[in-house]
Design a protein around this motif. Structure first.
Motif, PDB file in Angstrom:
ATOM      1  N   ASN A  52      11.167  -1.503  -6.707  1.00 50.20           N
ATOM      2  CA  ASN A  52      10.082  -1.766  -6.158  1.00 50.20           C
ATOM      3  C   ASN A  52       9.147  -2.423  -6.906  1.00 50.20           C
ATOM      4  OD1 ASN A  52      11.394  -0.751  -4.027  1.00 50.20           O
ATOM      5  ND2 ASN A  52      10.314   0.857  -3.570  1.00 50.20           N
ATOM      6  N   ASP A  53       8.760  -1.765  -8.117  1.00 49.66           N
ATOM      7  CA  ASP A  53       7.874  -2.092  -9.223  1.00 49.66           C
ATOM      8  C   ASP A  53       7.931  -3.548  -9.593  1.00 49.66           C
ATOM      9  OD1 ASP A  53       6.688   0.479  -9.005  1.00 49.66           O
ATOM     10  OD2 ASP A  53       7.638   0.998 -10.929  1.00 49.66           O
ATOM     11  N   ASN A  56       6.813  -5.913  -6.837  1.00 44.68           N
ATOM     12  CA  ASN A  56       5.436  -6.033  -6.894  1.00 44.68           C
ATOM     13  C   ASN A  56       4.702  -6.779  -8.057  1.00 44.68           C
ATOM     14  OD1 ASN A  56       5.022  -4.224  -4.447  1.00 44.68           O
ATOM     15  ND2 ASN A  56       4.985  -2.574  -5.724  1.00 44.68           N
ATOM     16  N   ARG A  60       2.727 -10.377  -7.618  1.00 43.66           N
ATOM     17  CA  ARG A  60       1.601 -10.642  -8.606  1.00 43.66           C
ATOM     18  C   ARG A  60       1.500 -11.952  -9.176  1.00 43.66           C
ATOM     19  NH1 ARG A  60       1.862  -5.312  -9.303  1.00 43.66           N
ATOM     20  NH2 ARG A  60       3.021  -5.211 -11.347  1.00 43.66           N
ATOM     21  N   ARG A  66       4.227 -11.245  -0.226  1.00 47.40           N
ATOM     22  CA  ARG A  66       4.476 -10.313   0.963  1.00 47.40           C
ATOM     23  C   ARG A  66       3.729 -10.726   2.289  1.00 47.40           C
ATOM     24  NH1 ARG A  66       3.331  -5.331  -2.005  1.00 47.40           N
ATOM     25  NH2 ARG A  66       1.808  -6.391  -3.057  1.00 47.40           N
ATOM     26  N   TYR A  72       9.217  -9.392   2.325  1.00 50.16           N
ATOM     27  CA  TYR A  72       8.895 -10.445   1.160  1.00 50.16           C
ATOM     28  C   TYR A  72       9.993 -11.400   1.553  1.00 50.16           C
ATOM     29  CZ  TYR A  72       7.145  -5.942  -0.899  1.00 50.16           C
ATOM     30  OH  TYR A  72       6.263  -5.102  -1.071  1.00 50.16           O
ATOM     31  N   ASN A 115      -5.664  -8.280   1.691  1.00 51.50           N
ATOM     32  CA  ASN A 115      -4.904  -7.368   0.792  1.00 51.50           C
ATOM     33  C   ASN A 115      -5.726  -6.326   0.096  1.00 51.50           C
ATOM     34  OD1 ASN A 115      -2.310  -7.964   1.735  1.00 51.50           O
ATOM     35  ND2 ASN A 115      -2.144  -9.767   0.036  1.00 51.50           N
ATOM     36  N   GLU A 143      -3.366 -10.203  -5.890  1.00 46.12           N
ATOM     37  CA  GLU A 143      -3.893  -9.058  -7.118  1.00 46.12           C
ATOM     38  C   GLU A 143      -5.441  -9.234  -6.941  1.00 46.12           C
ATOM     39  OE1 GLU A 143      -3.318  -8.048 -11.560  1.00 46.12           O
ATOM     40  OE2 GLU A 143      -2.684 -10.094 -10.902  1.00 46.12           O
TER      41      GLU A 143
END
Length: 186
Positions: A52-53, A56, A60, A66, A72, A115, A143
């Protein structure tokens, strides 16, 4: 300790390669994290968290997008050369603009693609061609780099299970929820 770091780095590299391969093979469809975990056979909770990291990080960097339903995919939004940094001008509760020195025109951003960005924040935005008649460029915040404000003044509304602050600022378009145990003497 060094051996554990090497294993983690190797796991991270392996999961990154799996993610890149998965999205190269599945360009046209969007997937939830749970669906991806199942398709890649990730069962270990630690592997899922690491994966998951990685996902993400890919969002970014602009490699993935997303979507508003939490899935995704790769696609028109996911080109890293289409990332622009600038300041958010949150015009009203429905939309805002990215103001950047990198573009001649401001980039229009729908509220559901903000977001959690707020007025004045410095953000990175994925830019894509708009769908309207004028085909003006649109964007999605990928981001929040720097918050303009972290303190807000407003009216505290209380309910039986929580509180929330209605900010005095006209450009604050989010409710700020406050758990009852954090309200103290407010």
């Amino acid at each position: 300790m060094g051996n554990k770091d090497n294993k983690k780095r190797t796991l991270s590299e392996e999961l990154t390669a799996k993610a890149e391969y998965f999205f190269r093979q599945n360009k046209s469809k969007a997937y939830s994290l749970k669906q991806i975990h199942k398709k890649l056979g990730l069962k270990n909770q630690e592997d899922k968290i690491e994966f998951n990291d990685i996902i993400n990080g890919m969002v970014r960097s602009g490699e993935l997008a997303r979507l508003k339903n939490g899935t995704y995919k790769t696609g028109r939004k996911a080109s890293s050369q289409n990332l622009i940094t600038g300041r958010i001008d949150y015009v009203n509760a429905r939309f805002g603009y990215l103001i950047s020195e990198d573009t001649e025109e401001d980039i229009w951003i729908n509220a559901n693609k903000m977001n959690s960005a707020m007025d004045g924040d410095i953000v990175r935005v994925s830019v894509f061609e708009g769908r309207g008649k004028d085909r003006r460029q649109e964007g999605e915040v990928v981001e929040v780099i720097q918050r303009k404000r972290e303190d807000f003044v407003g009216k505290l509304e209380l309910s039986a299970r929580y509180g929330f602050v209605i900010a005095d600022s006209k450009k604050m378009h989010y409710d700020i929820f406050v758990p009852l145990d954090k309200i103290s003497t407010a």
